[in-house]
Design a protein around this motif. Structure first.
Motif, mmCIF file in Angstrom:
data_model
loop_
_atom_site.group_PDB
_atom_site.id
_atom_site.type_symbol
_atom_site.label_atom_id
_atom_site.label_comp_id
_atom_site.label_asym_id
_atom_site.label_seq_id
_atom_site.Cartn_x
_atom_site.Cartn_y
_atom_site.Cartn_z
ATOM 1 N N ALA A 1 0.783 -1.152 0.104
ATOM 2 C CA ALA A 1 0.161 -0.050 -0.050
ATOM 3 C C ALA A 1 0.940 1.295 0.142
ATOM 4 O O ALA A 1 0.440 2.279 -0.684
ATOM 5 N N ALA A 2 2.103 1.244 0.752
ATOM 6 C CA ALA A 2 3.059 2.348 0.869
ATOM 7 C C ALA A 2 3.582 2.795 -0.602
ATOM 8 O O ALA A 2 3.817 3.937 -0.903
ATOM 9 N N THR A 3 3.880 1.419 -1.302
ATOM 10 C CA THR A 3 4.829 1.674 -2.438
ATOM 11 C C THR A 3 3.993 1.561 -3.758
ATOM 12 O O THR A 3 4.676 2.024 -5.062
ATOM 13 N N GLY A 4 3.053 0.854 -3.540
ATOM 14 C CA GLY A 4 2.399 0.421 -5.070
ATOM 15 C C GLY A 4 2.937 -0.367 -6.030
ATOM 16 O O GLY A 4 2.802 -0.736 -7.032
ATOM 17 N N VAL A 5 3.726 -1.308 -5.200
ATOM 18 C CA VAL A 5 4.677 -2.759 -5.789
ATOM 19 C C VAL A 5 4.014 -3.817 -5.098
ATOM 20 O O VAL A 5 3.587 -3.981 -4.113
ATOM 21 N N ASP A 6 3.726 -4.847 -6.227
ATOM 22 C CA ASP A 6 3.511 -6.004 -5.978
ATOM 23 C C ASP A 6 4.574 -6.928 -5.537
ATOM 24 O O ASP A 6 5.575 -7.121 -6.310
ATOM 25 N N LYS B 1 0.855 2.768 -20.519
ATOM 26 C CA LYS B 1 -0.218 3.826 -20.552
ATOM 27 C C LYS B 1 -1.504 3.291 -20.095
ATOM 28 O O LYS B 1 -2.506 4.048 -19.493
ATOM 29 N N ARG B 2 -2.178 2.134 -20.178
ATOM 30 C CA ARG B 2 -3.155 1.691 -19.737
ATOM 31 C C ARG B 2 -3.268 1.646 -18.149
ATOM 32 O O ARG B 2 -4.273 1.923 -17.553
ATOM 33 N N LEU B 3 -1.991 1.181 -17.275
ATOM 34 C CA LEU B 3 -1.906 1.166 -15.751
ATOM 35 C C LEU B 3 -1.745 2.633 -15.487
ATOM 36 O O LEU B 3 -2.514 2.763 -14.290
ATOM 37 N N GLU B 4 -1.254 3.556 -16.294
ATOM 38 C CA GLU B 4 -1.268 4.914 -15.514
ATOM 39 C C GLU B 4 -2.949 5.319 -15.920
ATOM 40 O O GLU B 4 -3.382 6.156 -14.776
ATOM 41 N N ASP B 5 -3.823 4.872 -16.736
ATOM 42 C CA ASP B 5 -4.957 5.334 -16.949
ATOM 43 C C ASP B 5 -6.037 4.817 -15.921
ATOM 44 O O ASP B 5 -6.843 5.587 -15.171
ATOM 45 N N LEU B 6 -5.674 3.601 -15.501
ATOM 46 C CA LEU B 6 -6.340 2.811 -14.435
ATOM 47 C C LEU B 6 -6.113 3.452 -13.125
ATOM 48 O O LEU B 6 -6.984 3.690 -12.306
ATOM 49 N N GLU B 7 -4.790 3.948 -12.877
ATOM 50 C CA GLU B 7 -4.628 4.666 -11.524
ATOM 51 C C GLU B 7 -5.306 5.908 -11.411
ATOM 52 O O GLU B 7 -5.744 6.423 -10.490
ATOM 53 N N GLY B 8 -5.240 6.775 -12.729
ATOM 54 C CA GLY B 8 -6.046 7.971 -13.019
ATOM 55 C C GLY B 8 -7.441 8.135 -12.385
ATOM 56 O O GLY B 8 -7.717 9.129 -11.937
ATOM 57 N N MET B 9 -8.078 7.056 -13.170
ATOM 58 C CA MET B 9 -9.522 7.060 -12.849
ATOM 59 C C MET B 9 -9.774 7.153 -11.512
ATOM 60 O O MET B 9 -10.703 7.496 -10.926
ATOM 61 N N ALA B 10 -8.946 6.076 -10.569
ATOM 62 C CA ALA B 10 -9.091 5.992 -9.280
ATOM 63 C C ALA B 10 -8.941 7.411 -8.632
ATOM 64 O O ALA B 10 -9.693 7.787 -7.602
ATOM 65 N N THR B 11 -7.682 8.181 -8.808
ATOM 66 C CA THR B 11 -7.418 9.100 -7.989
ATOM 67 C C THR B 11 -8.355 10.431 -8.568
ATOM 68 O O THR B 11 -8.419 11.361 -7.545
ATOM 69 N N ASP B 12 -8.923 10.395 -9.327
ATOM 70 C CA ASP B 12 -9.802 11.493 -9.771
ATOM 71 C C ASP B 12 -10.931 11.440 -9.067
ATOM 72 O O ASP B 12 -11.995 12.475 -8.935
ATOM 73 N N MET B 13 -11.440 10.347 -8.463
ATOM 74 C CA MET B 13 -12.480 10.294 -7.755
ATOM 75 C C MET B 13 -12.335 10.908 -6.321
ATOM 76 O O MET B 13 -11.401 10.792 -5.692
ATOM 77 N N GLU B 14 -13.627 11.413 -5.550
ATOM 78 C CA GLU B 14 -13.518 12.160 -4.318
ATOM 79 C C GLU B 14 -13.428 11.237 -3.097
ATOM 80 O O GLU B 14 -13.743 10.086 -3.145
ATOM 81 N N GLY B 15 -12.216 11.677 -2.185
ATOM 82 C CA GLY B 15 -12.104 10.706 -1.132
ATOM 83 C C GLY B 15 -11.121 9.765 -1.332
ATOM 84 O O GLY B 15 -10.446 9.033 -0.312
ATOM 85 N N VAL B 16 -10.491 9.717 -2.581
ATOM 86 C CA VAL B 16 -9.337 8.741 -2.900
ATOM 87 C C VAL B 16 -7.822 9.309 -2.568
ATOM 88 O O VAL B 16 -7.580 10.477 -3.090
ATOM 89 N N SER B 17 -7.204 8.750 -1.676
ATOM 90 C CA SER B 17 -5.722 9.473 -1.383
ATOM 91 C C SER B 17 -4.560 8.792 -2.253
ATOM 92 O O SER B 17 -3.822 9.455 -2.702
ATOM 93 N N LYS B 18 -4.640 7.508 -2.396
ATOM 94 C CA LYS B 18 -3.783 6.745 -3.093
ATOM 95 C C LYS B 18 -4.503 5.629 -3.922
ATOM 96 O O LYS B 18 -5.496 4.956 -3.588
ATOM 97 N N ALA B 19 -3.770 5.295 -5.359
ATOM 98 C CA ALA B 19 -4.212 4.171 -6.079
ATOM 99 C C ALA B 19 -3.002 3.515 -6.885
ATOM 100 O O ALA B 19 -2.261 4.408 -7.365
ATOM 101 N N PHE B 20 -3.135 2.300 -6.669
ATOM 102 C CA PHE B 20 -1.916 1.487 -7.186
ATOM 103 C C PHE B 20 -2.584 0.208 -8.057
ATOM 104 O O PHE B 20 -3.294 -0.569 -7.648
ATOM 105 N N ALA B 21 -1.936 0.277 -9.469
ATOM 106 C CA ALA B 21 -2.311 -0.827 -10.134
ATOM 107 C C ALA B 21 -1.398 -1.837 -10.007
ATOM 108 O O ALA B 21 -0.093 -1.560 -10.358
ATOM 109 N N ILE B 22 -1.576 -3.255 -9.950
ATOM 110 C CA ILE B 22 -0.612 -4.119 -9.317
ATOM 111 C C ILE B 22 -1.364 -5.629 -10.073
ATOM 112 O O ILE B 22 -2.188 -5.206 -10.732
#
Length: 519
Positions: A237-242, A442-463
């Motif tokens: 959760a802290a690093t976004g790495v699997d 690019k797909r992974l970046e878009d995936l994380e961007g969709m999550a971080t754009d939502m209200e109340g989200v502090s971090k998002a990691f695609a793993i």
């Protein structure tokens, strides 16, 4: 005359009579006369009072009659007004009904006309069908007479001709397929050779996807995982790495599409192993320290790049962004290395043309600076890079060369053409680029961007190679019920806006912590 008037009158008579009687018995002659006068006066006053009261009661009765008459008139007027309203409404309804009846009658007449037209058309069609049947029969007979063939013989000859033509067409198709197969085989062979060249540097390809951390012993795996998996979840959760912990002896695999995240996780894990204290709070502290140290290293790498190229006077923020390009790939090509190559090639070509070599190197080094922030800012990286260069004081010719190297704007200077050419040469060399990895990133970046754009989200990691998205929310802004709603909304958003194979698991994490220090 009212009851009160009668009573007063009777009382006056009784009193008067009584007084007369008493006067006759007890009073002498003079007093009797006075008494009679008094009695007559009292009677007269009683009569006057009775008349006054009578008039008052008559006036009251007349007022009451007038008031009731007025009320009845008002009631009558109100009822008359209401009746007029009802009458007007009824008239309007009657008009609307008449209008509807007129429309219905018009439609009925139109329907009748259409029915007649259809019946006439059906009759005409029936007549035409009969004529066509007659003409067809006549034509068949004439064809048989002219050709000397029956219908069956004509069908047979026609089938033979069609079969011959089909064989001819199939032969042409076969030859075409054989020719295309040869061309495809030749192209496929070239693709295989190119792929082999691209994959020749095996170590480099492995560095773009995974990293490994050596462990002192297999017992350390259990400490990294922690009780009920708390430690490994905190680190992920802290690093976004699997983190992949399998049967490989004394080794932990770190998997992430971002080399910068993977490097931070690797250094953090190595420090935790050497320190020996592995728990969620310690993991967060170590990751923060490593991130701060990494920021210092990024500046050092940016300064080293400017030193290698031989350019000076670049803004410190651009130097930091240059260092960040060390952990950015474009079609699997390291962007910082690519920028250095473009700078050197630009300098060589500028020297051959007797142009300003340092300016050419500067433009080549900074041409892809927008890729350091293109995941945070909307727009092409060339335009983003030009805006950054302009913001931090670069010259107009450098800004134009950056903006024009992918022709977002037409090149208007020799320097812009040189940067275009050097960029193409650096990317076109064998094994430099591979499109599949870039699309994947690019797909992974878009995936994380969709999550971080939502209200109340502090971090998002695609793993897990983009098969799982872990979202950390702010516990103060999102409660337990909203967590499930956010997960549902995010899932629908991904399904509508992203193309991906298989399915993506979305995990929303909400955690409240209380931290205290005993001194």
């Amino acid at each position: 005359m009212t009851i009160w008037s009668v009573l007063v009158f009777i009382l006056g008579i009784v009193v008067g009579g009584g007084l007369v009687h008493l006067g006759q018995r007890h009073i002498s002659g003079t007093k009797l006369k006075e008494t009679e006068q008094l009695a007559s006066k009292i009677l007269e006053e009683a009569r006057k009072e009775a008349q006054v009261q009578k008039k008052e009661y008559l006036l009251q009765a007349q007022d009451e009659i007038f008031r009731r008459k007025k009320e009845q008139e008002q009631d009558y007027r109100d009822r008359e007004h209401e009746l007029k309203k009802q009458e007007s409404r009824l008239l309007e309804k009657e008009e609307r009904l008449e209008h509807k009846l007129e429309k219905i009658s018009q439609k009925e007449s139109e329907i009748v006309y259409l029915e007649k037209s259809l019946i006439q058309r059906e009759r005409d069609f029936a007549v035409q069908e009969e004529r066509l049947a007659e003409l067809t029969e006549t034509q068949q007979k004439r064809l048989q007479e002219i050709s000397g063939l029956t219908v069956e013989e004509a069908k047979k000859r026609l089938m033979e001709e069609i079969e011959s033509q089909a064989r001819h067409e199939s032969a042409k198709t076969i030859r075409q397929i054989e020719s295309e197969t040869r061309e495809t085989a030749d192209r496929k062979a070239k693709e295989i050779l190119a792929t082999a060249i691209q994959r020749y540097a095996g170590d480099f390809v492995a560095e773009q996807t995974v990293s490994s951390v050596a462990l002192p012993s297999d017992d350390m795996k259990g400490r990294i995982i922690g009780r009920e998996g708390r430690n490994i979840r905190a680190l992920e959760a802290a690093t976004g790495v699997d983190l992949i912990i399998d049967d490989t002896p004394e080794t932990v695999i770190l998997s992430a599409y971002s080399p910068l995240r993977r490097e931070i996780a690797k250094q953090s894990l190595e420090r935790l192993i050497s320190d020996g204290r592995i728990h969620p709070a310690r993991i967060e502290d170590i990751v923060k320290k490593v991130e701060q140290e990494m920021d210092v290293k990024l500046r050092e790498w940016g300064e080293q790049a400017t030193f290698d190229v031989g350019v000076h006077g670049i803004h410190p923020e651009i130097i930091r962004l240059l260092g960040q390009l060390r952990y950015r790939t474009s079609f699997s090509q390291n962007v910082l290395q690519h920028s250095l190559e473009v700078a050197f090639v630009c300098g060589i070509m500028a020297a051959e043309l007797n142009l300003d070599v340092k300016k050419a190197k500067r433009a080549g080094l900074l041409h892809d600076i927008g890729k350091a922030v293109d995941h945070e800012v909307e727009g092409p990286h060339a335009t983003i890079g030009a805006d950054l260069a302009k913001k931090y004081g670069e010259g107009k010719d450098i800004v134009h060369a950056i903006a024009a190297h992918h022709e977002e704007v037409p090149p208007k200077s020799i320097l812009a053409v040189l940067v275009q050419a050097a960029d193409s040469l650096s990317g076109a060399r064998p094994g430099a680029r591979k499109e599949l990895l870039e699309n994947y990133v690019k797909r992974l970046e878009d995936l994380e961007g969709m999550a971080t754009d939502m209200e109340g989200v502090s971090k998002a990691f695609a793993i897990q190679a983009g098969r799982e998205l872990r979202v950390v929310v702010e516990s103060d802004m999102v409660d337990d019920d909203k967590t499930f709603l956010l997960c549902t909304d995010l899932t629908k958003k991904i399904e509508q806006n992203l193309t991906y194979p298989g399915q993506i698991r979305v995990t929303v994490i909400r955690e409240r912590r209380a931290v205290g220090y005993a001194k």
